[in-house]
Design a protein around this motif. Sequence first.
Motif, PDB file in Angstrom:
ATOM      1  N   LEU A  21     -25.393 -56.441  51.169  1.00  0.00           N
ATOM      2  CA  LEU A  21     -24.100 -55.774  51.239  1.00  0.00           C
ATOM      3  C   LEU A  21     -23.046 -56.812  50.873  1.00  0.00           C
ATOM      4  CD1 LEU A  21     -22.602 -53.174  52.151  1.00  0.00           C
ATOM      5  CD2 LEU A  21     -22.588 -54.136  54.459  1.00  0.00           C
ATOM      6  N   VAL A  22     -22.036 -56.402  50.162  1.00  0.00           N
ATOM      7  CA  VAL A  22     -20.925 -57.294  49.833  1.00  0.00           C
ATOM      8  C   VAL A  22     -19.677 -56.710  50.483  1.00  0.00           C
ATOM      9  CG1 VAL A  22     -19.530 -58.319  48.001  1.00  0.00           C
ATOM     10  CG2 VAL A  22     -21.979 -57.984  47.648  1.00  0.00           C
ATOM     11  N   CYS A  23     -18.999 -57.553  51.259  1.00  0.00           N
ATOM     12  CA  CYS A  23     -17.794 -57.141  51.978  1.00  0.00           C
ATOM     13  C   CYS A  23     -16.670 -58.130  51.693  1.00  0.00           C
ATOM     14  CB  CYS A  23     -18.040 -57.138  53.486  1.00  0.00           C
ATOM     15  SG  CYS A  23     -19.390 -56.108  54.062  1.00  0.00           S
ATOM     16  N   PHE A  24     -15.440 -57.687  51.897  1.00  0.00           N
ATOM     17  CA  PHE A  24     -14.313 -58.609  51.861  1.00  0.00           C
ATOM     18  C   PHE A  24     -14.295 -59.338  53.199  1.00  0.00           C
ATOM     19  CE2 PHE A  24     -12.872 -55.451  48.730  1.00  0.00           C
ATOM     20  CZ  PHE A  24     -12.621 -56.313  47.675  1.00  0.00           C
ATOM     21  N   SER A  25     -13.825 -60.594  53.188  1.00  0.00           N
ATOM     22  CA  SER A  25     -13.778 -61.345  54.434  1.00  0.00           C
ATOM     23  C   SER A  25     -12.529 -62.211  54.514  1.00  0.00           C
ATOM     24  CB  SER A  25     -15.028 -62.216  54.591  1.00  0.00           C
ATOM     25  OG  SER A  25     -15.041 -63.212  53.594  1.00  0.00           O
ATOM     26  N   TYR A  47     -22.941 -53.668  58.102  1.00  0.00           N
ATOM     27  CA  TYR A  47     -21.580 -53.147  58.125  1.00  0.00           C
ATOM     28  C   TYR A  47     -20.579 -54.144  57.555  1.00  0.00           C
ATOM     29  CZ  TYR A  47     -23.357 -49.661  61.385  1.00  0.00           C
ATOM     30  OH  TYR A  47     -24.063 -48.647  61.963  1.00  0.00           O
ATOM     31  N   CYS A  48     -19.581 -53.591  56.885  1.00  0.00           N
ATOM     32  CA  CYS A  48     -18.360 -54.333  56.572  1.00  0.00           C
ATOM     33  C   CYS A  48     -17.372 -53.916  57.656  1.00  0.00           C
ATOM     34  CB  CYS A  48     -17.802 -53.932  55.208  1.00  0.00           C
ATOM     35  SG  CYS A  48     -18.873 -54.325  53.811  1.00  0.00           S
ATOM     36  N   VAL A  49     -16.742 -54.891  58.290  1.00  0.00           N
ATOM     37  CA  VAL A  49     -15.870 -54.601  59.426  1.00  0.00           C
ATOM     38  C   VAL A  49     -14.465 -55.112  59.140  1.00  0.00           C
ATOM     39  CG1 VAL A  49     -15.511 -54.963  61.900  1.00  0.00           C
ATOM     40  CG2 VAL A  49     -17.829 -54.793  61.002  1.00  0.00           C
ATOM     41  N   THR A  50     -13.483 -54.309  59.524  1.00  0.00           N
ATOM     42  CA  THR A  50     -12.082 -54.718  59.492  1.00  0.00           C
ATOM     43  C   THR A  50     -11.530 -54.541  60.894  1.00  0.00           C
ATOM     44  OG1 THR A  50     -11.837 -53.962  57.212  1.00  0.00           O
ATOM     45  CG2 THR A  50      -9.809 -54.315  58.461  1.00  0.00           C
ATOM     46  N   VAL A  51     -10.966 -55.612  61.447  1.00  0.00           N
ATOM     47  CA  VAL A  51     -10.343 -55.563  62.774  1.00  0.00           C
ATOM     48  C   VAL A  51      -8.894 -55.982  62.615  1.00  0.00           C
ATOM     49  CG1 VAL A  51     -10.358 -56.461  65.132  1.00  0.00           C
ATOM     50  CG2 VAL A  51     -12.524 -56.106  63.924  1.00  0.00           C
ATOM     51  N   SER A  52      -8.007 -55.077  63.011  1.00  0.00           N
ATOM     52  CA  SER A  52      -6.578 -55.326  62.925  1.00  0.00           C
ATOM     53  C   SER A  52      -5.987 -55.238  64.324  1.00  0.00           C
ATOM     54  CB  SER A  52      -5.930 -54.274  62.013  1.00  0.00           C
ATOM     55  OG  SER A  52      -4.539 -54.427  61.999  1.00  0.00           O
ATOM     56  N   ALA A  53      -5.280 -56.273  64.745  1.00  0.00           N
ATOM     57  CA  ALA A  53      -4.644 -56.287  66.065  1.00  0.00           C
ATOM     58  C   ALA A  53      -3.141 -56.439  65.874  1.00  0.00           C
ATOM     59  CB  ALA A  53      -5.184 -57.430  66.903  1.00  0.00           C
ATOM     60  N   HIS A  90     -12.558 -50.824  62.140  1.00  0.00           N
ATOM     61  CA  HIS A  90     -13.081 -49.890  61.134  1.00  0.00           C
ATOM     62  C   HIS A  90     -14.346 -50.486  60.540  1.00  0.00           C
ATOM     63  CE1 HIS A  90     -13.213 -46.961  57.914  1.00  0.00           C
ATOM     64  NE2 HIS A  90     -13.367 -47.959  57.068  1.00  0.00           N
ATOM     65  N   CYS A  91     -15.420 -49.686  60.527  1.00  0.00           N
ATOM     66  CA  CYS A  91     -16.696 -50.122  59.959  1.00  0.00           C
ATOM     67  C   CYS A  91     -17.067 -49.205  58.798  1.00  0.00           C
ATOM     68  CB  CYS A  91     -17.800 -50.043  61.012  1.00  0.00           C
ATOM     69  SG  CYS A  91     -17.503 -51.059  62.461  1.00  0.00           S
ATOM     70  N   CYS A  92     -17.711 -49.775  57.792  1.00  0.00           N
ATOM     71  CA  CYS A  92     -18.196 -48.990  56.661  1.00  0.00           C
ATOM     72  C   CYS A  92     -19.457 -49.663  56.126  1.00  0.00           C
ATOM     73  CB  CYS A  92     -17.119 -48.847  55.585  1.00  0.00           C
ATOM     74  SG  CYS A  92     -16.422 -50.399  54.996  1.00  0.00           S
ATOM     75  N   GLN A  93     -20.196 -48.960  55.268  1.00  0.00           N
ATOM     76  CA  GLN A  93     -21.505 -49.467  54.858  1.00  0.00           C
ATOM     77  C   GLN A  93     -21.745 -49.437  53.355  1.00  0.00           C
ATOM     78  OE1 GLN A  93     -23.720 -46.869  57.727  1.00  0.00           O
ATOM     79  NE2 GLN A  93     -24.748 -48.794  58.205  1.00  0.00           N
ATOM     80  N   SER A  94     -20.718 -49.566  52.560  1.00  0.00           N
ATOM     81  CA  SER A  94     -20.928 -49.580  51.116  1.00  0.00           C
ATOM     82  C   SER A  94     -20.253 -50.804  50.486  1.00  0.00           C
ATOM     83  CB  SER A  94     -20.421 -48.285  50.482  1.00  0.00           C
ATOM     84  OG  SER A  94     -19.047 -48.118  50.719  1.00  0.00           O
ATOM     85  N   PHE A  95     -20.563 -51.048  49.242  1.00  0.00           N
ATOM     86  CA  PHE A  95     -20.098 -52.205  48.497  1.00  0.00           C
ATOM     87  C   PHE A  95     -18.568 -52.336  48.537  1.00  0.00           C
ATOM     88  CE2 PHE A  95     -18.799 -54.182  44.482  1.00  0.00           C
ATOM     89  CZ  PHE A  95     -19.534 -55.357  44.528  1.00  0.00           C
ATOM     90  N   LEU A  96     -18.068 -53.443  49.073  1.00  0.00           N
ATOM     91  CA  LEU A  96     -16.638 -53.763  49.156  1.00  0.00           C
ATOM     92  C   LEU A  96     -15.805 -52.611  49.723  1.00  0.00           C
ATOM     93  CD1 LEU A  96     -16.169 -55.718  45.798  1.00  0.00           C
ATOM     94  CD2 LEU A  96     -16.429 -56.663  48.098  1.00  0.00           C
ATOM     95  N   CYS A  97     -16.366 -51.915  50.702  1.00  0.00           N
ATOM     96  CA  CYS A  97     -15.684 -50.743  51.264  1.00  0.00           C
ATOM     97  C   CYS A  97     -14.524 -51.099  52.190  1.00  0.00           C
ATOM     98  CB  CYS A  97     -16.685 -49.861  52.001  1.00  0.00           C
ATOM     99  SG  CYS A  97     -17.527 -50.701  53.369  1.00  0.00           S
ATOM    100  N   ASN A  98     -14.437 -52.343  52.638  1.00  0.00           N
ATOM    101  CA  ASN A  98     -13.365 -52.715  53.567  1.00  0.00           C
ATOM    102  C   ASN A  98     -12.175 -53.361  52.842  1.00  0.00           C
ATOM    103  OD1 ASN A  98     -14.750 -55.126  53.014  1.00  0.00           O
ATOM    104  ND2 ASN A  98     -14.457 -55.938  55.077  1.00  0.00           N
TER     105      ASN A  98
END
Length: 130
Positions: A21-25, A47-53, A90-98
Amino acid sequence: MKVFLPVLLAALLGVERAHSLVCFSCKNQKSNFNCLAPTMCSSSDNYCVTVSASAGIGNMVDLGRTLNKFCSPICPGPSINLEVVSVSTHCCQSFLCNISAAGGGPRVSATVLGGGLLLSLLAALLRPGL
């Protein structure tokens, strides 16, 4: 931007179709602009995960925002909204989905905050024995 396209191309060419899986980080960023670095996840990451606080009171007081993006084997805990402070996951499971920043989260309006403070003050003043 010149670095982004070659890195993206290298990530695309190196992707194993079934397992990687490829995610933004990024870590502790203030905006999504600095969170667009593609990262090849390990084979155990699903999972690709994005956490915003964020924290603040309406549009009047902004106490800041932080954004984190990463690969993860699990989708971390639920989003939390305490009106003045919120953490959005927010979690997602596809290529660069975050690619998107998962919203700053809701904030309490100044009117609601003022009304709550007024009601608390009235309750304290009208309580017998004071």
